[in-house]
Design an enzyme around this catalytic site. Sequence first.
Site, short mmCIF file in Angstrom:
data_model
loop_
_atom_site.label_atom_id
_atom_site.label_comp_id
_atom_site.label_asym_id
_atom_site.label_seq_id
_atom_site.Cartn_x
_atom_site.Cartn_y
_atom_site.Cartn_z
N SER A 1 5.83 2.50 -13.20
CA SER A 1 5.01 2.32 -14.42
C SER A 1 4.68 0.86 -14.72
CB SER A 1 5.69 2.99 -15.62
OG SER A 1 5.68 4.39 -15.48
N GLU B 1 12.78 1.25 -7.41
CA GLU B 1 11.94 2.11 -8.24
C GLU B 1 12.80 3.19 -8.90
OE1 GLU B 1 7.60 2.03 -6.84
OE2 GLU B 1 8.63 3.46 -5.57
N GLY C 1 5.49 6.88 -12.73
CA GLY C 1 4.41 7.69 -13.28
C GLY C 1 4.67 8.22 -14.68
N GLY D 1 1.94 1.79 -8.52
CA GLY D 1 1.31 3.06 -8.14
C GLY D 1 -0.03 3.23 -8.84
N GLY D 2 -0.02 3.97 -9.95
CA GLY D 2 -1.25 4.32 -10.67
C GLY D 2 -2.15 3.13 -10.95
N GLU E 1 9.36 9.97 -3.84
CA GLU E 1 8.56 11.20 -3.70
C GLU E 1 8.76 11.81 -2.31
OE1 GLU E 1 4.84 9.53 -4.99
OE2 GLU E 1 5.61 9.41 -7.05
N HIS F 1 10.39 6.33 -0.11
CA HIS F 1 9.87 6.46 -1.47
C HIS F 1 10.50 7.72 -2.09
CE1 HIS F 1 7.17 7.13 -4.83
NE2 HIS F 1 6.77 5.88 -4.68
N ASN G 1 0.49 1.12 -4.09
CA ASN G 1 0.72 2.39 -3.39
C ASN G 1 -0.27 3.41 -3.94
OD1 ASN G 1 1.68 4.75 -2.29
ND2 ASN G 1 3.59 4.79 -3.49
N TRP G 2 -1.28 3.73 -3.15
CA TRP G 2 -2.32 4.65 -3.63
C TRP G 2 -1.87 6.11 -3.58
CZ3 TRP G 2 -7.78 2.78 -1.50
CH2 TRP G 2 -8.11 1.58 -2.14
N LYS G 3 -0.73 6.37 -2.95
CA LYS G 3 -0.21 7.75 -2.83
C LYS G 3 -1.30 8.67 -2.27
CE LYS G 3 2.85 6.76 -6.64
NZ LYS G 3 3.82 7.27 -7.58
C1 PEP Z 1 5.33 4.29 -7.10
O1 PEP Z 1 5.54 5.49 -7.07
O2 PEP Z 1 5.46 3.59 -6.07
C2 PEP Z 1 4.93 3.71 -8.37
C3 PEP Z 1 5.26 2.48 -8.58
O3 PEP Z 1 4.23 4.53 -9.22
P1 PEP Z 1 3.69 4.19 -10.72
O4 PEP Z 1 3.37 2.74 -10.78
O5 PEP Z 1 2.49 5.05 -10.88
O6 PEP Z 1 4.81 4.53 -11.65
#
Ligand code: PEP
Length: 253
Positions: A215, A169, A175, A236-237, A101, A99, A12-14
């Site tokens: 994470s 999640e 994050g 994500g990141g 967010e 999600h 997920n590149w957000k």
């Molecule tokens: C996400 O928000 O979908 C996610 C998994 O983020 P991160 O891996 O950066 O915690």
Amino acid sequence: MTRSIRPLIVGNWKMNGLTASLNEFNAFGAGNDAALRRAVDLMICPPATLLFALAHSAPGKGISIGAQDCHVKDSGAHTGDLSAVMLADAGASAVLVGHSERRADHGENDAIVRAKAEAAYRNGLTAIVCVGETRAEREAGKTLSVIRRQLKGSVPEMMTAHDLVIGYEPVWAIGTGLTPTAKDVEEVHAAIRAELKKIIGKEEGARTRILYGGSVKPTNAKELLAVANVDGLLVGGASLKAEDFLTIAGFYR
Ligand code: PEP
């Protein structure tokens, strides 16, 4: 490792990525070798501005493309929004809905998430329905009841293992560099599996992919994907760089 459910890793590149990211996407494709393709499905969810370009550069890379959100309706006067019809037309095969967010930034509740999952279903997109508890809910011992409530409210009964993926999640893990213990992940994923069987039926619920997200890094992915009922990861990141994403996926080899 023998698995009855084919694993899936979703990046997920957000709100990250410019046209230069097309070069990085080429590196994702170059690293997705035959052994990896045999072992695991890969998907990238870029921002909407890159969806069409990535979808059209994806053939041959063995990576499918998902969107990050869709509107509940198929068309109409909704300035700035994108419908599932448009996402499918641009080349997406899936869409994230609910999600945390989106739930936090846009006030999306379970009923809205369900309507978005229905829009995805209507238009042939796999809905990746995201659920997860906040830190306060975990500390209050409410994790499982929150997850069950979100699933009941967000997952349409007619969905099947083919058009549904669940992303667990924990909000406090996204994050932050924090992750639940393997035991905690196992407990939640088992509860999700049981609840899914109630909502969409035993057979479909048993075959639906349940991803862990929050994470995930090359340093912790191996332990997380070894947990029972973890059928893949939502990243994500660490999905922004091909090297990290492919290292994570590579644990399935
Ligand atoms: C996400 O928000 O979908 C996610 C998994 O983020 P991160 O891996 O950066 O915690």
